[in-house]
Scaffold this motif. Structure first.
Motif: not given
Length: 503
Positions: A121-126, A132-137
């Protein structure tokens, strides 16, 4: 209290009571445990930190074992619950139009190796470059937007995306089902304005508009600033002396080159309190040039020409003080006038209310707090959170402003869902609960047995393309069997030869 306000509160109380009864009917297994878990989620005072803390609330009359049993082994009639969410009063725009926003929010599970069906999953950082990409649903959620300066939304549907799913196809199917339920519930009738679907830049807006062309919907999506569109073929077309068939595409419309834009079809200038002067320009009948690859590889027949209106929105300032860049939007309709342009960019700005809803679901209602292993249990908890959020929205006219001493008084009819949640326990005492009382029994004696087998693990590995499938050509001095350039080290990674390299 006036007569009109009394009638409004009585109607709202009836709607909340009917929705709670319908919610209980949607729970087909472990219904009492699931319903009381939803009540505990609504009546607790603090944000949800762990799932087991909800078993300590007075509204949850059962033990923590029943709580986990309901989450892991309960059943929910999702078709009936989806119809219940679309049958309640929904927010609308100023012209009576339904505006739907679709977005994906991840439930991150980076360390849950025993959980299946995870994907990156695509996650937004400050900060710049912190994504970054992190595993998830990942969950695709559809919400109805409300007009005015408010962050309240009506959540209508949620689907967990399977690994490797086609986002555009899944989104089109999900929106189709939601629109069909809205038509069946009488929320949209023949002659009403078409439903407006708002998407962010991560969606293929032209393809989704093509897949939903047979529905009474308009698709508004954000485009990247480096896109290139094509203009329509000039009419009449003058055949060149060498002959040939007429072209399908006109000249290029490059977003980054103003000299390629041509004449503006419609333009508006609006003064806003939040963004300053907002300037919108529109160009009609632009379309992308499709090629037979990716999603269009198996398309039967000639590739379609998907025309629409491209809107360039530039504002004077941003509230956050970030980099002020123009936003490019694409509306699936053609022949846009100034009223259509204003309606489109204002509806796109309302799409950010979904981001506030996601933050409320995660930080206040604890949507992603439980450490669940089974993705089916995660789906049950997700639908309970959506049902709790719907009750907070419906109970808004009944709530009182129970503010903290350091908080400012809220304006009438402007209570946030968090403040509505503070007084929901008083409403719960009036509506009652259809759940039955728990049965008292002594715990069973523990019998020795064999140890359970180890749980299967589902590790995720990032897929990287093979080295022999490079998209670019290898330079001549990098080919196998050639000498390295003068001054380069033989151990350099550029010139290190791999026996499996067939470049």
């Amino acid at each position: 209290m006036g007569l009109v306000e009394h009638e409004v509160q009585r109607d709202a109380f009836t709607v909340v009571a009917e929705f709670r009864s319908e919610l209980y009917a949607c729970l087909t297994a472990r219904s009492d445990a699931l319903f009381e878990l939803c009540d505990a989620l609504l009546c607790t005072d603090d944000p949800v930190r762990t799932l087991v803390d909800l078993a300590l609330d007075p509204e949850h009359r059962r033990g923590h074992g029943a709580l986990y049993s309901g989450i892991n082994h309960g059943r929910i009639d999702l078709a009936r619950l989806r119809r219940a969410l679309t049958s309640v009063p929904l927010p609308r725009a100023g012209d009576g139009r339904l505006v739907l926003a679709v977005d994906v929010s991840p439930w991150l599970r980076p360390d849950a190796d025993t959980s299946s069906d995870r994907s990156f999953c695509h996650t937004f950082g400050r900060g710049l470059g912190k994504h970054q990409m992190a595993p998830g649903w990942p969950y695709s959620i559809v919400a109805a937007l409300e007009t005015g300066r408010t962050s309240r939304t009506a959540l209508l549907d949620a689907i967990r995306l399977e690994p490797g799913a086609d986002l555009a196809a899944v989104t089109a199917s999900q929106v189709r089902d939601v629109v069909q339920r809205l038509v069946d519930a009488g929320q949209w009738r023949e002659g009403d304005p078409e439903v407006l679907v708002v998407l962010d830049a991560g969606y293929d807006a032209p393809r989704i508009a093509h897949l939903l062309a047979d529905l009474p919907v308009e698709v508004l999506g954000r485009l990247r600033s480096d896109r290139v569109m094509r203009k329509p073929v000039p009419v009449p077309w003058i055949c060149p002396p060498q002959g040939g068939r007429p072209p399908k595409h006109g000249g290029e419309f490059v977003f980054g080159r103003a000299e390629s834009w041509g004449e503006v079809t419609a333009a508006t200038v609006t003064n806003t309190d939040r963004y300053g002067t907002a300037t919108a320009q529109a160009w009609d009948r632009l379309h992308p040039r499709l090629t037979r690859r990716a999603a269009w590889l198996d398309h039967e027949g000639p590739l379609p020409i998907i025309e629409g209106t491209v809107i360039r929105l530039a504002v004077e300032k941003l509230p956050s003080g970030g980099v002020n860049k123009p936003a490019w939007l694409r509306w699936s309709g053609t022949g846009a006038g100034p009223a259509d342009v204003d309606r489109c960019w204002q509806a796109f700005l309302r799409r950010f209310d979904v981001e506030h809803t996601f933050r409320r679901l995660k930080q206040t209602l604890g949507w992603t707090r439980p450490k669940l292993r089974d993705p089916a249990a995660a789906d049950r908890w997700t639908w309970l959170v959506l049902a709790a959020h719907a009750q907070l929205r419906l109970a808004h006219p009944l709530a009182r402003d129970l503010r903290r001493p350091w908080e400012r008084p809220a304006e009438p009819n402007r209570l946030t869902p968090a403040r509505v949640r503070r007084g929901f326990r008083n409403l719960h005492a009036k509506t009652g609960t259809p759940a039955g009382a728990p049965k008292t029994h002594s715990p069973r004696p523990r019998t020795p047995g064999r140890l359970e087998e180890p749980t299967a693990r589902h590790p995720l590995r990032r897929r990287t393309p093979p080295r022999h499938r490079r998209a670019y050509a290898r330079p001549a001095h990098h080919k196998k069997g050639t000498k390295p350039r003068r001054g380069s080290s033989p151990a350099s990674p550029v010139h290190r030869h791999d026996p499996d390299d067939v470049g």
